[in-house]
Design a protein around this motif. Sequence first.
Motif, PDB file in Angstrom:
ATOM      1  N   SER A 177      11.530 -11.515  -6.401  1.00  0.00           N
ATOM      2  CA  SER A 177      12.368 -12.306  -8.136  1.00  0.00           C
ATOM      3  C   SER A 177      12.926 -13.242  -8.199  1.00  0.00           C
ATOM      4  N   SER A 178      13.453 -14.275  -7.787  1.00  0.00           N
ATOM      5  CA  SER A 178      13.703 -15.630  -7.463  1.00  0.00           C
ATOM      6  C   SER A 178      12.952 -16.647  -8.080  1.00  0.00           C
ATOM      7  N   ILE A 179      11.575 -16.370  -7.947  1.00  0.00           N
ATOM      8  CA  ILE A 179      10.080 -16.564  -8.707  1.00  0.00           C
ATOM      9  C   ILE A 179      10.443 -16.575 -10.048  1.00  0.00           C
ATOM     10  N   GLY A 180      10.679 -17.033 -10.801  1.00  0.00           N
ATOM     11  CA  GLY A 180       9.620 -17.451 -12.466  1.00  0.00           C
ATOM     12  C   GLY A 180       8.734 -17.662 -12.539  1.00  0.00           C
ATOM     13  N   TYR A 181       8.146 -16.586 -13.806  1.00  0.00           N
ATOM     14  CA  TYR A 181       6.410 -17.728 -13.444  1.00  0.00           C
ATOM     15  C   TYR A 181       5.520 -17.460 -14.856  1.00  0.00           C
ATOM     16  N   CYS A 182       5.869 -18.295 -15.794  1.00  0.00           N
ATOM     17  CA  CYS A 182       5.087 -17.817 -17.317  1.00  0.00           C
ATOM     18  C   CYS A 182       4.334 -19.049 -17.343  1.00  0.00           C
ATOM     19  N   ARG A 183       3.340 -18.459 -18.707  1.00  0.00           N
ATOM     20  CA  ARG A 183       2.249 -19.707 -18.385  1.00  0.00           C
ATOM     21  C   ARG A 183       1.080 -19.413 -19.954  1.00  0.00           C
ATOM     22  N   ARG A 184       1.591 -20.348 -20.512  1.00  0.00           N
ATOM     23  CA  ARG A 184       0.592 -20.107 -21.677  1.00  0.00           C
ATOM     24  C   ARG A 184      -0.674 -20.027 -21.691  1.00  0.00           C
ATOM     25  N   SER A 185      -1.331 -18.475 -22.173  1.00  0.00           N
ATOM     26  CA  SER A 185      -3.376 -18.696 -22.413  1.00  0.00           C
ATOM     27  C   SER A 185      -3.475 -19.751 -23.197  1.00  0.00           C
ATOM     28  N   LEU A 186      -4.322 -20.098 -21.976  1.00  0.00           N
ATOM     29  CA  LEU A 186      -5.417 -20.471 -23.032  1.00  0.00           C
ATOM     30  C   LEU A 186      -6.293 -20.019 -23.765  1.00  0.00           C
TER      31      LEU A 186
ATOM     32  N   GLY B 194      -3.576 -18.420 -27.067  1.00  0.00           N
ATOM     33  CA  GLY B 194      -2.479 -19.496 -26.747  1.00  0.00           C
ATOM     34  C   GLY B 194      -0.780 -19.051 -26.833  1.00  0.00           C
ATOM     35  N   GLU B 195      -0.558 -17.618 -26.571  1.00  0.00           N
ATOM     36  CA  GLU B 195       0.616 -16.901 -26.065  1.00  0.00           C
ATOM     37  C   GLU B 195       1.764 -17.728 -24.535  1.00  0.00           C
ATOM     38  N   GLU B 196       2.712 -16.791 -24.553  1.00  0.00           N
ATOM     39  CA  GLU B 196       3.579 -17.215 -23.570  1.00  0.00           C
ATOM     40  C   GLU B 196       3.025 -16.076 -22.194  1.00  0.00           C
ATOM     41  N   ASN B 197       2.907 -15.799 -21.200  1.00  0.00           N
ATOM     42  CA  ASN B 197       2.559 -14.856 -20.679  1.00  0.00           C
ATOM     43  C   ASN B 197       3.508 -14.261 -19.419  1.00  0.00           C
ATOM     44  N   SER B 198       4.575 -13.842 -19.045  1.00  0.00           N
ATOM     45  CA  SER B 198       4.859 -13.498 -18.427  1.00  0.00           C
ATOM     46  C   SER B 198       4.545 -12.486 -17.187  1.00  0.00           C
ATOM     47  N   MET B 199       4.600 -12.770 -15.811  1.00  0.00           N
ATOM     48  CA  MET B 199       4.322 -12.492 -14.997  1.00  0.00           C
ATOM     49  C   MET B 199       5.464 -12.312 -13.470  1.00  0.00           C
ATOM     50  N   GLU B 200       5.243 -11.404 -13.216  1.00  0.00           N
ATOM     51  CA  GLU B 200       6.075 -10.844 -11.221  1.00  0.00           C
ATOM     52  C   GLU B 200       5.343 -11.285 -10.445  1.00  0.00           C
ATOM     53  N   ILE B 201       5.540 -12.226  -9.489  1.00  0.00           N
ATOM     54  CA  ILE B 201       5.294 -11.764  -8.603  1.00  0.00           C
ATOM     55  C   ILE B 201       5.493 -11.535  -7.034  1.00  0.00           C
ATOM     56  N   LEU B 202       5.133 -10.578  -5.897  1.00  0.00           N
ATOM     57  CA  LEU B 202       4.728  -9.713  -5.600  1.00  0.00           C
ATOM     58  C   LEU B 202       4.104  -9.985  -4.223  1.00  0.00           C
ATOM     59  N   TYR B 203       4.823 -10.037  -2.970  1.00  0.00           N
ATOM     60  CA  TYR B 203       4.339 -10.513  -1.494  1.00  0.00           C
ATOM     61  C   TYR B 203       4.474  -9.259  -0.497  1.00  0.00           C
ATOM     62  N   TRP B 204       3.561  -9.330   0.249  1.00  0.00           N
ATOM     63  CA  TRP B 204       2.961  -8.710   1.422  1.00  0.00           C
ATOM     64  C   TRP B 204       3.579  -9.798   2.915  1.00  0.00           C
ATOM     65  N   THR B 205       4.581  -9.537   3.801  1.00  0.00           N
ATOM     66  CA  THR B 205       4.781 -10.705   4.658  1.00  0.00           C
ATOM     67  C   THR B 205       4.770  -9.721   5.972  1.00  0.00           C
ATOM     68  N   PRO B 206       3.169 -10.647   6.985  1.00  0.00           N
ATOM     69  CA  PRO B 206       3.754  -9.867   8.393  1.00  0.00           C
ATOM     70  C   PRO B 206       4.705 -10.401   9.302  1.00  0.00           C
ATOM     71  N   SER B 207       5.737 -11.769   8.803  1.00  0.00           N
ATOM     72  CA  SER B 207       6.201 -11.878   9.665  1.00  0.00           C
ATOM     73  C   SER B 207       7.650 -12.691   9.204  1.00  0.00           C
ATOM     74  N   GLY B 208       8.138 -11.883   7.941  1.00  0.00           N
ATOM     75  CA  GLY B 208       9.088 -12.193   7.321  1.00  0.00           C
ATOM     76  C   GLY B 208       9.351 -13.401   6.895  1.00  0.00           C
ATOM     77  N   GLU B 209       7.987 -13.975   6.322  1.00  0.00           N
ATOM     78  CA  GLU B 209       8.513 -15.440   5.272  1.00  0.00           C
ATOM     79  C   GLU B 209       9.064 -15.013   4.313  1.00  0.00           C
ATOM     80  N   THR B 210       9.913 -16.061   4.222  1.00  0.00           N
ATOM     81  CA  THR B 210      11.153 -16.678   3.324  1.00  0.00           C
ATOM     82  C   THR B 210      10.166 -16.082   1.593  1.00  0.00           C
ATOM     83  N   GLU B 211      10.516 -15.977   0.647  1.00  0.00           N
ATOM     84  CA  GLU B 211      10.843 -15.955  -1.107  1.00  0.00           C
ATOM     85  C   GLU B 211      10.726 -18.099  -1.370  1.00  0.00           C
ATOM     86  N   GLU B 212      11.352 -18.421  -0.708  1.00  0.00           N
ATOM     87  CA  GLU B 212      10.835 -20.342  -0.483  1.00  0.00           C
ATOM     88  C   GLU B 212       8.662 -20.387  -0.220  1.00  0.00           C
ATOM     89  N   GLN B 213       9.116 -19.891   0.399  1.00  0.00           N
ATOM     90  CA  GLN B 213       7.590 -20.521   1.568  1.00  0.00           C
ATOM     91  C   GLN B 213       6.293 -19.487   0.278  1.00  0.00           C
TER      92      GLN B 213
END
Length: 196
Positions: A113-122, A125-144
């Motif tokens: 939830s601390s990562i923002g991701y918005c990419r213009r589609s080639l 031509g429109e902005e496309n916002s996506m959410e980032i999901l992750y699974w970690t086996p060892s408690g990696e941080t959102e910075e990682q």
Amino acid sequence: MNWYEKLNQYFPVEEMKSKEHMDALLKEKGSVYYKDEGPYHVLMYAEFPRFTFVDYLFVSKESRGMGLGRKTLQMLKDKKKPIILEVEPVDYEDTDTEKRLRFYAREGFEHASSIGYCRRSLATGEENSMEILYWTPSGETEEQIFEGMQKMYEDIHTYKDEQFYGESYDSVTDVLTFKEEEKKDVLKPFSDPINN
């Protein structure tokens, strides 16, 4: 129907890479970019030393409920490194977005939830916002996870973009942001036992 047609029918145009782009990744980045395919599924993923990125996961409607999505993800979990993926924000008019988020919540994924991701589609031509999901086996941080997304964006999403699309995607610093104040957790409604 070949693997690309399956993906192309399922994923929105603004999220799809061209066939030429994906073929080049498979051929020229074959030590990193992979395709796992069966009669009822297509998985496209990039495996880096410190994380795996799921580019596309398609499971046919005919096989839903057979555990194929879970088995496919388990193959990646068995590699014992974080798994990162992009999903569309939930759209209650499109039940697939809700099902997708519910599936990933059940599989133990978290919302970056601390990562923002918005990419213009080639393609559009429109902005496309996506959410980032992750699974970690060892408690990696959102910075990682953020660092992994930056690497993936530069190595996979924008690979030879000018050659394939006639123009370049926006730079990684314009597309990905990291903010200490977190956004609303998109998986929370699906992680709550009352809603499952």
